[in-house]
Design a protein around this motif. Sequence first.
Motif, PDB file in Angstrom:
ATOM      1  N   ASN A 295       0.840  -1.209   0.000  1.00  0.00           N
ATOM      2  CA  ASN A 295       0.000   0.000   0.000  1.00  0.00           C
ATOM      3  C   ASN A 295       0.872   1.256   0.000  1.00  0.00           C
ATOM      4  O   ASN A 295       0.632   2.195  -0.766  1.00  0.00           O
ATOM      5  CB  ASN A 295      -0.921  -0.022   1.213  1.00  0.00           C
ATOM      6  CG  ASN A 295      -1.846   1.185   1.281  1.00  0.00           C
ATOM      7  OD1 ASN A 295      -2.081   1.873   0.287  1.00  0.00           O
ATOM      8  ND2 ASN A 295      -2.379   1.443   2.473  1.00  0.00           N
ATOM      9  N   PHE A 296       1.884   1.271   0.847  1.00  0.00           N
ATOM     10  CA  PHE A 296       2.729   2.461   0.951  1.00  0.00           C
ATOM     11  C   PHE A 296       3.448   2.715  -0.380  1.00  0.00           C
ATOM     12  O   PHE A 296       3.485   3.855  -0.867  1.00  0.00           O
ATOM     13  CB  PHE A 296       3.752   2.289   2.074  1.00  0.00           C
ATOM     14  CG  PHE A 296       4.565   3.519   2.347  1.00  0.00           C
ATOM     15  CD1 PHE A 296       4.184   4.407   3.349  1.00  0.00           C
ATOM     16  CD2 PHE A 296       5.698   3.824   1.601  1.00  0.00           C
ATOM     17  CE1 PHE A 296       4.921   5.561   3.600  1.00  0.00           C
ATOM     18  CE2 PHE A 296       6.436   4.967   1.837  1.00  0.00           C
ATOM     19  CZ  PHE A 296       6.043   5.843   2.838  1.00  0.00           C
ATOM     20  N   VAL A 297       4.037   1.657  -0.951  1.00  0.00           N
ATOM     21  CA  VAL A 297       4.804   1.843  -2.185  1.00  0.00           C
ATOM     22  C   VAL A 297       3.892   2.223  -3.348  1.00  0.00           C
ATOM     23  O   VAL A 297       4.183   3.157  -4.106  1.00  0.00           O
ATOM     24  CB  VAL A 297       5.610   0.575  -2.525  1.00  0.00           C
ATOM     25  CG1 VAL A 297       6.256   0.688  -3.901  1.00  0.00           C
ATOM     26  CG2 VAL A 297       6.674   0.327  -1.468  1.00  0.00           C
ATOM     27  N   LYS A 298       2.758   1.543  -3.487  1.00  0.00           N
ATOM     28  CA  LYS A 298       1.880   1.806  -4.634  1.00  0.00           C
ATOM     29  C   LYS A 298       1.232   3.179  -4.566  1.00  0.00           C
ATOM     30  O   LYS A 298       1.156   3.904  -5.571  1.00  0.00           O
ATOM     31  CB  LYS A 298       0.809   0.726  -4.724  1.00  0.00           C
ATOM     32  CG  LYS A 298      -0.170   0.962  -5.886  1.00  0.00           C
ATOM     33  CD  LYS A 298      -1.164  -0.161  -6.060  1.00  0.00           C
ATOM     34  CE  LYS A 298      -2.086   0.131  -7.248  1.00  0.00           C
ATOM     35  NZ  LYS A 298      -3.034  -0.983  -7.510  1.00  0.00           N
ATOM     36  N   PRO A 329       1.928  -2.970 -11.899  1.00  0.00           N
ATOM     37  CA  PRO A 329       2.638  -1.963 -12.710  1.00  0.00           C
ATOM     38  C   PRO A 329       2.775  -0.603 -12.029  1.00  0.00           C
ATOM     39  O   PRO A 329       3.834   0.030 -12.130  1.00  0.00           O
ATOM     40  CB  PRO A 329       1.787  -1.867 -13.977  1.00  0.00           C
ATOM     41  CG  PRO A 329       1.061  -3.174 -14.049  1.00  0.00           C
ATOM     42  CD  PRO A 329       0.808  -3.574 -12.636  1.00  0.00           C
ATOM     43  N   VAL A 330       1.753  -0.157 -11.326  1.00  0.00           N
ATOM     44  CA  VAL A 330       1.808   1.147 -10.665  1.00  0.00           C
ATOM     45  C   VAL A 330       2.800   1.111  -9.509  1.00  0.00           C
ATOM     46  O   VAL A 330       3.656   1.996  -9.373  1.00  0.00           O
ATOM     47  CB  VAL A 330       0.412   1.588 -10.169  1.00  0.00           C
ATOM     48  CG1 VAL A 330       0.511   2.897  -9.375  1.00  0.00           C
ATOM     49  CG2 VAL A 330      -0.552   1.744 -11.340  1.00  0.00           C
ATOM     50  N   ALA A 331       2.694   0.086  -8.673  1.00  0.00           N
ATOM     51  CA  ALA A 331       3.596  -0.029  -7.523  1.00  0.00           C
ATOM     52  C   ALA A 331       5.036  -0.210  -7.993  1.00  0.00           C
ATOM     53  O   ALA A 331       5.965   0.413  -7.464  1.00  0.00           O
ATOM     54  CB  ALA A 331       3.167  -1.198  -6.651  1.00  0.00           C
ATOM     55  N   ALA A 332       5.226  -1.077  -8.993  1.00  0.00           N
ATOM     56  CA  ALA A 332       6.573  -1.339  -9.487  1.00  0.00           C
ATOM     57  C   ALA A 332       7.218  -0.075 -10.046  1.00  0.00           C
ATOM     58  O   ALA A 332       8.438   0.122  -9.924  1.00  0.00           O
ATOM     59  CB  ALA A 332       6.542  -2.427 -10.562  1.00  0.00           C
ATOM     60  N   ASP A 333       6.408   0.798 -10.641  1.00  0.00           N
ATOM     61  CA  ASP A 333       6.951   2.037 -11.199  1.00  0.00           C
ATOM     62  C   ASP A 333       7.439   2.996 -10.118  1.00  0.00           C
ATOM     63  O   ASP A 333       8.243   3.883 -10.401  1.00  0.00           O
ATOM     64  CB  ASP A 333       5.876   2.717 -12.054  1.00  0.00           C
ATOM     65  CG  ASP A 333       6.455   3.791 -12.961  1.00  0.00           C
ATOM     66  OD1 ASP A 333       7.468   3.506 -13.632  1.00  0.00           O
ATOM     67  OD2 ASP A 333       5.927   4.920 -12.975  1.00  0.00           O
ATOM     68  N   ASN A 334       6.950   2.816  -8.894  1.00  0.00           N
ATOM     69  CA  ASN A 334       7.360   3.681  -7.776  1.00  0.00           C
ATOM     70  C   ASN A 334       8.595   3.160  -7.042  1.00  0.00           C
ATOM     71  O   ASN A 334       9.046   3.796  -6.092  1.00  0.00           O
ATOM     72  CB  ASN A 334       6.216   3.825  -6.773  1.00  0.00           C
ATOM     73  CG  ASN A 334       5.046   4.621  -7.329  1.00  0.00           C
ATOM     74  OD1 ASN A 334       5.215   5.414  -8.256  1.00  0.00           O
ATOM     75  ND2 ASN A 334       3.848   4.407  -6.780  1.00  0.00           N
ATOM     76  N   LEU A 335       9.089   2.006  -7.452  1.00  0.00           N
ATOM     77  CA  LEU A 335      10.203   1.364  -6.746  1.00  0.00           C
ATOM     78  C   LEU A 335      11.369   1.149  -7.711  1.00  0.00           C
ATOM     79  O   LEU A 335      11.196   0.578  -8.789  1.00  0.00           O
ATOM     80  CB  LEU A 335       9.750   0.023  -6.158  1.00  0.00           C
ATOM     81  CG  LEU A 335      10.759  -0.722  -5.282  1.00  0.00           C
ATOM     82  CD1 LEU A 335      11.120   0.083  -4.048  1.00  0.00           C
ATOM     83  CD2 LEU A 335      10.189  -2.086  -4.880  1.00  0.00           C
TER      84      LEU A 335
END
Length: 540
Positions: A295-298, A329-335
Amino acid sequence: MNNLPKYMKWCFWGILFLFVACSKNSGDIVPKNASLSFIESTVPLEELSTDGGTISIEVESSYTTWNIKAGDAKEGQKFITQITPANAGSAYEENTQTSVSIIYGSNLTSTQNRQQVIISSVTDNLSDTIVIIQAAKPVVKQNVTIDPSITYQTVSGFGGANAIWGTDYLSSSEMDLAFGTGDNDLGLSILRVRLSSDKNDWAGLVNSIKGANAHHVKVLATPWSPPAVWKSNNSVDGGGSLLETHYADFVNYINEFIQYMSSQGATVDVVSIQNEPDWKAPYEGCEYTTSEMFNFVKNYAGGIKGAKVLAAESLNFNQAYTDDILNDPVAADNLDIIGGHLYGAGLEPYPLAVQKGKEIWMTEHLLNLDSGNNPDNWTGNTGVKTIWDESMKMVREIQTAMMDNWNAYIWWYIRRYYSFLGDGERGTTRGQILKRGYAMSQFAKFVRPGYVRIQARLENTSSGLIITAYKGDNKIVVAIVNPTNVDVPGVNLINSTVVSSAVAYTTSEFVNRKMENLTPDNTNVTVDITANSVTTIVIE
C-alpha cells in the motif's frame, strides 16, 4: 689374616675369586661394539604415492635398544602418520633386524613432500636418519573461459554503514581509507546512513554525506522509524506500525530530509522505506505487513522526489515483501531497487526482480562470531585463523550474491572490530584496515560501479573454486574464491583477446591483498590459487 686358621684363609680367597669372576661377567653385558642403522636396500628410492599407504623399512642394530620417530618436513608438509614399532633392539644381541611399518597420508598439494625418519639409541650415542619422499599431486590445469559477450547485471557497488546511532561518524582520514582507490585503500563505493526520526540529528550527518559525495560514493539513507507521533505505539522503539493516516506525512518527511541535505551541499542517492519491517525490535524500529508495504509503495512512494526508492529491507530478504509490488505496474513504477538483509536466510536469486528490471541490493549483514551475545567469542586474543575462517563466509556470500545477479553488497558498520576498519576495541587499532577489510576490498577496489558481470566458465568444477568475472574501463576483472583447504595451481584464464598485462591480488589468513605480476601467454593467463583465499586478477 696370618693368624687365621688355614681353612678360613682358603674360604676367604675362594669368596674373593668368585666375587671378581662375577664382576667380570657382569661387565660383559655392556655392549662392546654397539651399532645402529637403516638397511639402505630397504629404503624406498622412488617417490611414494600421492594417495597414501604403508611401507616397510628394516633397521639393523647390535647391543643397543632404540627409538624411532618421524622428523621434520624438509620440503612440503609432514605426511607420515604412524610408525610401528616405536622402539626395539636388544642390549645383548648382535646384528638383530627389525621390520618397521610406516603409514603415510595422501598429498593433496602440488608440492613434493620430503620428511625425515630418525632412529636413536637409548643407551649409546648412535643415530641414523633417512628422508622419505612423497610425490606431488599432478597439476591438472583448470581452464576458465572468459566470454565478455555474455553479460549479466551491472554492478552498483560494495559498501558499509556509517555509525547508525550516536555521532561518532567516520573521520575524514577513515573515509579516505574506506572510499579511496589508492594502493592502500579499500575502494568502497556505497555508504549507508540512518535517516533519523529526530530532525535535530540531521545536521550532524551532513559532513559524512558530503565526504562520501566527494569520493563519488553512493549514499543510501534508511529510516529505522518514522517520528513516534505517527506510530501505533507512539514510540520509535519496540516495533509498532506507521498509521496509514500518516503515510503521506512520512513521504513528506523523507522528502524534507533529501531537500535539507541538498541545501547543505550533500546528495542522498537512495532512500529506503524502512529498515527490517518484519522484525519487532526492542530498539528503534517500525513494523509493516506485506500488504502495508504494498500500500505504501503503490499509493505513496511515488511522491518521494530527489532520490531513488528502495524497499523493503526485510530481515532475511523475504521476497514476499516485494512480490506483489513487482507484479503491480503502478507499484513497481514507484520502486527502483529491491533491498534486503541476510540474517538467517535470503541468499538466493530473485528472477522476478530481474525480469522487472529492478536492481537487487543486499543492504545489511554482519558476522562477529556471535560476540554480541557472547563477548568472549571475540577478544584481543582471538586468532587470525578464527577471524579469517568467518571472513571467508562473507567472501563466499558476496560471490554468491554476484552469481545470483545482485547489484550491490553492503556490510554493516565500516568501522568496528569485526568489520573493515578497527574501532580500538578487542585488540584493534582505530582506523587500521582489518583482515575483513582486505577481504571486502578484493571486490570493492577492483570491481567498480558500472562494471558488468560477464561469463566465466570453469571446465573442471571438482576443484571447488567459485569464480565470477566483470568488464569495465577496458579491463577484465576475475574474482576467484577458493573455500577449500587445498591449493589449486595452474588456473588458466582463457580470454577472447590478447592479454598485455595481468596482476593478481590475494587475501588469505596469511597475506593481505598480496600483489603478483603474472606473465600472459597470448590470450591466456595462468595463476596459482592458494587454499582458503580470495584472489582478484586484473587483466588488460
